[in-house]
Design a protein around this motif. Structure first.
Motif, PDB file in Angstrom:
ATOM      1  N   LYS A 176       0.836  -1.210   0.000  1.00 11.97           N
ATOM      2  CA  LYS A 176       0.000   0.000   0.000  1.00 11.97           C
ATOM      3  C   LYS A 176       0.868   1.257   0.000  1.00 11.97           C
ATOM      4  N   THR A 177       1.948   1.237   0.793  1.00  9.53           N
ATOM      5  CA  THR A 177       2.842   2.399   0.832  1.00  9.53           C
ATOM      6  C   THR A 177       3.497   2.626  -0.525  1.00  9.53           C
ATOM      7  N   VAL A 178       3.915   1.543  -1.170  1.00  6.64           N
ATOM      8  CA  VAL A 178       4.524   1.671  -2.500  1.00  6.64           C
ATOM      9  C   VAL A 178       3.516   2.248  -3.477  1.00  6.64           C
ATOM     10  N   ARG A 179       2.289   1.761  -3.434  1.00  2.22           N
ATOM     11  CA  ARG A 179       1.273   2.253  -4.367  1.00  2.22           C
ATOM     12  C   ARG A 179       0.951   3.727  -4.108  1.00  2.22           C
ATOM     13  N   ASN A 180       0.945   4.135  -2.856  1.00  2.00           N
ATOM     14  CA  ASN A 180       0.731   5.555  -2.549  1.00  2.00           C
ATOM     15  C   ASN A 180       1.872   6.395  -3.112  1.00  2.00           C
ATOM     16  N   ASN A 181       3.097   5.902  -2.961  1.00  3.47           N
ATOM     17  CA  ASN A 181       4.247   6.606  -3.529  1.00  3.47           C
ATOM     18  C   ASN A 181       4.157   6.680  -5.042  1.00  3.47           C
ATOM     19  N   LEU A 182       3.722   5.574  -5.670  1.00  3.73           N
ATOM     20  CA  LEU A 182       3.601   5.567  -7.132  1.00  3.73           C
ATOM     21  C   LEU A 182       2.566   6.585  -7.599  1.00  3.73           C
ATOM     22  N   SER A 183       1.473   6.714  -6.866  1.00  2.00           N
ATOM     23  CA  SER A 183       0.458   7.709  -7.239  1.00  2.00           C
ATOM     24  C   SER A 183       1.054   9.112  -7.211  1.00  2.00           C
ATOM     25  N   ASN A 184       1.857   9.400  -6.177  1.00  2.00           N
ATOM     26  CA  ASN A 184       2.513  10.706  -6.095  1.00  2.00           C
ATOM     27  C   ASN A 184       3.515  10.893  -7.228  1.00  2.00           C
ATOM     28  N   ILE A 185       4.251   9.820  -7.547  1.00  2.00           N
ATOM     29  CA  ILE A 185       5.238   9.872  -8.629  1.00  2.00           C
ATOM     30  C   ILE A 185       4.553  10.169  -9.953  1.00  2.00           C
ATOM     31  N   TYR A 186       3.461   9.474 -10.239  1.00  2.00           N
ATOM     32  CA  TYR A 186       2.755   9.684 -11.508  1.00  2.00           C
ATOM     33  C   TYR A 186       2.304  11.139 -11.633  1.00  2.00           C
ATOM     34  N   ALA A 187       1.819  11.700 -10.517  1.00  2.00           N
ATOM     35  CA  ALA A 187       1.375  13.093 -10.550  1.00  2.00           C
ATOM     36  C   ALA A 187       2.547  14.034 -10.816  1.00  2.00           C
ATOM     37  N   LYS A 188       3.675  13.793 -10.149  1.00  2.00           N
ATOM     38  CA  LYS A 188       4.835  14.664 -10.327  1.00  2.00           C
ATOM     39  C   LYS A 188       5.414  14.577 -11.735  1.00  2.00           C
ATOM     40  N   LEU A 189       5.398  13.372 -12.301  1.00  2.00           N
ATOM     41  CA  LEU A 189       5.966  13.182 -13.639  1.00  2.00           C
ATOM     42  C   LEU A 189       4.950  13.435 -14.743  1.00  2.00           C
ATOM     43  N   ASP A 190       3.705  13.731 -14.343  1.00  2.00           N
ATOM     44  CA  ASP A 190       2.631  13.916 -15.322  1.00  2.00           C
ATOM     45  C   ASP A 190       2.501  12.667 -16.188  1.00  2.00           C
ATOM     46  N   ALA A 191       2.577  11.500 -15.527  1.00  2.00           N
ATOM     47  CA  ALA A 191       2.543  10.219 -16.230  1.00  2.00           C
ATOM     48  C   ALA A 191       1.171   9.582 -16.113  1.00  2.00           C
ATOM     49  N   ARG A 192       0.773   8.857 -17.155  1.00  2.00           N
ATOM     50  CA  ARG A 192      -0.538   8.211 -17.183  1.00  2.00           C
ATOM     51  C   ARG A 192      -0.552   6.890 -16.429  1.00  2.00           C
ATOM     52  N   GLY A 193       0.601   6.348 -16.112  1.00  2.00           N
ATOM     53  CA  GLY A 193       0.679   5.065 -15.426  1.00  2.00           C
ATOM     54  C   GLY A 193       2.111   4.610 -15.357  1.00  2.00           C
ATOM     55  N   SER A 194       2.319   3.340 -14.994  1.00  2.00           N
ATOM     56  CA  SER A 194       3.680   2.853 -14.761  1.00  2.00           C
ATOM     57  C   SER A 194       4.537   2.887 -16.017  1.00  2.00           C
ATOM     58  N   THR A 195       3.964   2.486 -17.159  1.00  2.00           N
ATOM     59  CA  THR A 195       4.748   2.477 -18.396  1.00  2.00           C
ATOM     60  C   THR A 195       5.212   3.882 -18.755  1.00  2.00           C
ATOM     61  N   ASP A 196       4.291   4.833 -18.720  1.00  2.00           N
ATOM     62  CA  ASP A 196       4.619   6.214 -19.048  1.00  2.00           C
ATOM     63  C   ASP A 196       5.645   6.770 -18.059  1.00  2.00           C
ATOM     64  N   ALA A 197       5.480   6.429 -16.775  1.00  2.00           N
ATOM     65  CA  ALA A 197       6.412   6.926 -15.762  1.00  2.00           C
ATOM     66  C   ALA A 197       7.824   6.397 -16.003  1.00  2.00           C
ATOM     67  N   VAL A 198       7.941   5.109 -16.333  1.00  2.00           N
ATOM     68  CA  VAL A 198       9.265   4.534 -16.586  1.00  2.00           C
ATOM     69  C   VAL A 198       9.915   5.180 -17.804  1.00  2.00           C
ATOM     70  N   LEU A 199       9.136   5.399 -18.851  1.00  2.00           N
ATOM     71  CA  LEU A 199       9.682   6.037 -20.046  1.00  2.00           C
ATOM     72  C   LEU A 199      10.178   7.448 -19.738  1.00  2.00           C
ATOM     73  N   ARG A 200       9.438   8.174 -18.921  1.00  2.00           N
ATOM     74  CA  ARG A 200       9.865   9.525 -18.549  1.00  2.00           C
ATOM     75  C   ARG A 200      11.101   9.461 -17.646  1.00  2.00           C
ATOM     76  N   TRP A 201      11.094   8.509 -16.735  1.00  2.00           N
ATOM     77  CA  TRP A 201      12.219   8.349 -15.815  1.00  2.00           C
ATOM     78  C   TRP A 201      13.499   8.027 -16.568  1.00  2.00           C
ATOM     79  N   LEU A 202      13.391   7.213 -17.609  1.00  2.00           N
ATOM     80  CA  LEU A 202      14.564   6.819 -18.381  1.00  2.00           C
ATOM     81  C   LEU A 202      14.907   7.809 -19.492  1.00  2.00           C
TER      82      LEU A 202
END
Length: 215
Positions: A176-202
Protein backbone atom coordinates in the motif's frame (compact mmCIF):
# COMPACT_ATOMS: atom_id res chain seq x y z
CA UNK A 1 -0.46 -9.31 -7.13
CA UNK A 2 -2.86 -12.23 -7.44
CA UNK A 3 -5.63 -12.17 -10.03
CA UNK A 4 -9.13 -12.27 -8.52
CA UNK A 5 -9.99 -15.14 -10.88
CA UNK A 6 -8.20 -17.40 -13.29
CA UNK A 7 -7.45 -15.73 -16.60
CA UNK A 8 -8.01 -16.60 -20.24
CA UNK A 9 -5.15 -15.88 -22.66
CA UNK A 10 -5.33 -15.54 -26.45
CA UNK A 11 -2.09 -16.58 -28.15
CA UNK A 12 -1.05 -15.45 -31.65
CA UNK A 13 2.02 -17.02 -33.29
CA UNK A 14 2.14 -15.79 -36.91
CA UNK A 15 4.09 -18.39 -38.89
CA UNK A 16 5.71 -19.84 -35.79
CA UNK A 17 5.11 -22.57 -33.23
CA UNK A 18 3.91 -21.89 -29.69
CA UNK A 19 6.75 -23.07 -27.40
CA UNK A 20 4.55 -23.79 -24.37
CA UNK A 21 2.00 -26.46 -25.36
CA UNK A 22 1.67 -27.59 -21.72
CA UNK A 23 1.04 -24.09 -20.39
CA UNK A 24 -0.88 -23.31 -18.30
CA UNK A 25 -0.40 -26.27 -16.00
CA UNK A 26 -3.51 -27.80 -14.50
CA UNK A 27 -2.57 -26.46 -11.09
CA UNK A 28 -1.73 -22.94 -12.33
CA UNK A 29 -3.51 -20.69 -9.82
CA UNK A 30 -3.59 -17.70 -12.15
CA UNK A 31 -4.19 -18.78 -15.75
CA UNK A 32 -7.08 -21.06 -16.64
CA UNK A 33 -6.48 -21.53 -20.34
CA UNK A 34 -4.51 -20.40 -23.37
CA UNK A 35 -6.32 -20.36 -26.72
CA UNK A 36 -4.12 -20.55 -29.82
CA UNK A 37 -5.54 -18.25 -32.50
CA UNK A 38 -5.56 -18.86 -36.25
CA UNK A 39 -4.94 -16.25 -38.93
CA UNK A 40 -6.49 -13.81 -39.57
CA UNK A 41 -6.17 -13.06 -35.88
CA UNK A 42 -9.24 -11.86 -34.02
CA UNK A 43 -8.96 -11.40 -30.29
CA UNK A 44 -11.99 -12.99 -28.58
CA UNK A 45 -13.94 -10.83 -26.15
CA UNK A 46 -13.38 -13.47 -23.48
CA UNK A 47 -9.59 -13.00 -23.57
CA UNK A 48 -8.13 -11.21 -20.55
CA UNK A 49 -4.63 -10.93 -22.09
CA UNK A 50 -3.22 -11.45 -25.58
CA UNK A 51 0.25 -12.92 -26.13
CA UNK A 52 2.05 -12.28 -29.43
CA UNK A 53 4.93 -14.63 -30.16
CA UNK A 54 6.99 -13.52 -33.14
CA UNK A 55 10.58 -13.03 -34.25
CA UNK A 56 9.39 -9.77 -35.85
CA UNK A 57 6.95 -8.41 -33.26
CA UNK A 58 6.68 -4.91 -34.70
CA UNK A 59 5.37 -6.39 -37.94
CA UNK A 60 2.23 -7.56 -36.13
CA UNK A 61 2.23 -5.36 -33.06
CA UNK A 62 -0.17 -2.65 -34.18
CA UNK A 63 -2.61 -5.19 -35.57
CA UNK A 64 -2.80 -7.28 -32.42
CA UNK A 65 -1.72 -5.20 -29.47
CA UNK A 66 -3.29 -1.77 -29.81
CA UNK A 67 -6.78 -2.65 -28.63
CA UNK A 68 -8.12 -2.60 -25.09
CA UNK A 69 -6.88 -6.11 -24.22
CA UNK A 70 -3.59 -6.06 -22.25
CA UNK A 71 -0.72 -7.64 -24.15
CA UNK A 72 2.63 -9.39 -23.86
CA UNK A 73 5.19 -9.94 -26.61
CA UNK A 74 7.43 -13.01 -26.65
CA UNK A 75 10.31 -12.82 -29.08
CA UNK A 76 13.94 -13.86 -29.61
CA UNK A 77 14.54 -10.27 -30.73
CA UNK A 78 16.27 -8.21 -28.07
CA UNK A 79 16.98 -5.13 -30.18
CA UNK A 80 16.61 -2.07 -27.99
CA UNK A 81 14.53 -0.19 -30.55
CA UNK A 82 12.02 -3.05 -30.71
CA UNK A 83 11.74 -3.39 -26.95
CA UNK A 84 11.27 0.37 -26.54
CA UNK A 85 8.56 0.50 -29.21
CA UNK A 86 6.66 -2.39 -27.65
CA UNK A 87 7.04 -0.90 -24.17
CA UNK A 88 5.82 2.47 -25.41
CA UNK A 89 2.79 0.64 -26.80
CA UNK A 90 1.98 -0.56 -23.29
CA UNK A 91 2.84 -4.24 -23.77
CA UNK A 92 5.13 -6.46 -21.72
CA UNK A 93 8.13 -8.09 -23.37
CA UNK A 94 9.70 -11.48 -22.66
CA UNK A 95 12.88 -12.44 -24.49
CA UNK A 96 12.92 -16.12 -25.45
CA UNK A 97 15.30 -18.13 -23.29
CA UNK A 98 15.07 -15.42 -20.61
CA UNK A 99 11.93 -16.56 -18.81
CA UNK A 100 10.15 -19.68 -17.54
CA UNK A 101 6.52 -20.76 -17.56
CA UNK A 102 6.04 -19.38 -14.04
CA UNK A 103 7.32 -15.99 -15.19
CA UNK A 104 4.94 -16.11 -18.14
CA UNK A 105 2.02 -16.65 -15.75
CA UNK A 106 3.26 -13.77 -13.60
CA UNK A 107 3.52 -11.54 -16.67
CA UNK A 108 -0.05 -12.42 -17.65
CA UNK A 109 -1.33 -11.58 -14.17
CA UNK A 110 0.66 -8.35 -14.20
CA UNK A 111 -0.73 -7.35 -17.60
CA UNK A 112 -4.28 -8.04 -16.42
CA UNK A 113 -3.90 -5.46 -13.64
CA UNK A 114 -2.05 -2.86 -15.70
CA UNK A 115 1.59 -3.75 -14.99
CA UNK A 116 4.00 -3.86 -17.92
CA UNK A 117 6.25 -6.85 -17.30
CA UNK A 118 9.73 -7.18 -18.80
CA UNK A 119 12.08 -10.15 -18.61
CA UNK A 120 15.63 -9.32 -17.41
CA UNK A 121 17.10 -9.20 -20.94
CA UNK A 122 14.25 -6.96 -22.11
CA UNK A 123 14.90 -4.62 -19.16
CA UNK A 124 18.58 -4.47 -20.06
CA UNK A 125 17.76 -3.73 -23.71
CA UNK A 126 15.34 -0.99 -22.71
CA UNK A 127 17.82 0.73 -20.44
CA UNK A 128 20.70 0.43 -22.93
CA UNK A 129 18.51 1.71 -25.76
CA UNK A 130 17.44 4.70 -23.72
CA UNK A 131 21.04 5.55 -22.88
CA UNK A 132 21.89 5.52 -26.58
CA UNK A 133 18.82 7.32 -27.84
CA UNK A 134 18.09 9.94 -25.22
CA UNK A 135 18.98 13.45 -26.30
CA UNK A 136 17.34 15.02 -23.26
CA UNK A 137 19.79 14.13 -20.52
CA UNK A 138 19.58 17.49 -18.76
CA UNK A 139 15.79 17.55 -18.97
CA UNK A 140 15.61 14.00 -17.64
CA UNK A 141 17.82 14.88 -14.66
CA UNK A 142 15.62 17.87 -13.90
CA UNK A 143 12.59 15.59 -14.10
CA UNK A 144 14.16 13.14 -11.68
CA UNK A 145 14.87 16.03 -9.35
CA UNK A 146 11.12 16.42 -8.84
CA UNK A 147 11.09 13.18 -6.85
CA UNK A 148 12.11 12.49 -3.26
CA UNK A 149 14.97 10.06 -2.54
CA UNK A 150 12.44 7.31 -1.66
CA UNK A 151 10.48 7.97 -4.86
CA UNK A 152 13.70 7.75 -6.87
CA UNK A 153 14.45 4.38 -5.25
CA UNK A 154 11.01 3.16 -6.24
CA UNK A 155 11.42 4.36 -9.82
CA UNK A 156 14.80 2.65 -10.12
CA UNK A 157 13.13 -0.64 -9.19
CA UNK A 158 10.00 -0.03 -11.26
CA UNK A 159 12.18 0.55 -14.32
CA UNK A 160 13.71 -2.92 -13.91
CA UNK A 161 10.29 -4.53 -14.34
CA UNK A 162 9.30 -5.00 -10.69
CA UNK A 163 5.73 -4.47 -9.54
CA UNK A 164 4.52 -2.78 -6.36
CA UNK A 165 4.59 -5.94 -4.27
CA UNK A 166 8.16 -6.86 -5.26
CA UNK A 167 9.32 -3.26 -4.74
CA UNK A 168 7.81 -3.32 -1.26
CA UNK A 169 9.73 -6.48 -0.42
CA UNK A 170 12.99 -4.97 -1.68
CA UNK A 171 12.53 -1.74 0.28
CA UNK A 172 10.77 -3.29 3.30
CA UNK A 173 7.64 -1.26 2.67
CA UNK A 174 4.03 -2.35 2.53
CA UNK A 175 2.51 -2.72 -0.93
CA UNK A 176 0.00 0.00 0.00
CA UNK A 177 2.84 2.40 0.83
CA UNK A 178 4.52 1.67 -2.50
CA UNK A 179 1.27 2.25 -4.37
CA UNK A 180 0.73 5.55 -2.55
CA UNK A 181 4.25 6.61 -3.53
CA UNK A 182 3.60 5.57 -7.13
CA UNK A 183 0.46 7.71 -7.24
CA UNK A 184 2.51 10.71 -6.10
CA UNK A 185 5.24 9.87 -8.63
CA UNK A 186 2.76 9.68 -11.51
CA UNK A 187 1.38 13.09 -10.55
CA UNK A 188 4.84 14.66 -10.33
CA UNK A 189 5.97 13.18 -13.64
CA UNK A 190 2.63 13.92 -15.32
CA UNK A 191 2.54 10.22 -16.23
CA UNK A 192 -0.54 8.21 -17.18
CA UNK A 193 0.68 5.06 -15.43
CA UNK A 194 3.68 2.85 -14.76
CA UNK A 195 4.75 2.48 -18.40
CA UNK A 196 4.62 6.21 -19.05
CA UNK A 197 6.41 6.93 -15.76
CA UNK A 198 9.27 4.53 -16.59
CA UNK A 199 9.68 6.04 -20.05
CA UNK A 200 9.87 9.53 -18.55
CA UNK A 201 12.22 8.35 -15.81
CA UNK A 202 14.56 6.82 -18.38
CA UNK A 203 14.28 9.74 -20.80
CA UNK A 204 12.56 7.74 -23.53
CA UNK A 205 9.14 9.37 -23.45
CA UNK A 206 8.07 11.55 -26.36
CA UNK A 207 9.24 15.01 -25.42
CA UNK A 208 11.70 13.67 -22.84
CA UNK A 209 9.49 14.66 -19.91
CA UNK A 210 9.16 18.29 -21.02
CA UNK A 211 5.43 18.27 -20.27
CA UNK A 212 6.03 17.81 -16.56
CA UNK A 213 8.88 20.33 -16.47
CA UNK A 214 6.79 22.96 -18.22
CA UNK A 215 4.01 22.91 -15.66
Amino acid sequence: MRASRQLSVAVACPGEAWPHPDWPARDDPYVERAVLLSEPFRIPESADVVVLRSAEPLRYFRELVTGTTPAIVISPCRAAETVIEVFRGGAGYLVEGDYCACMLSSAVVGASVGHTYLSPAACAALREGVRRQSAAGEATERLRGLLSPRERQIMDLLSTGLGAQAIGLRLRLSEKTVRNNLSNIYAKLDARGSTDAVLRWLGAADGGGQRALAR
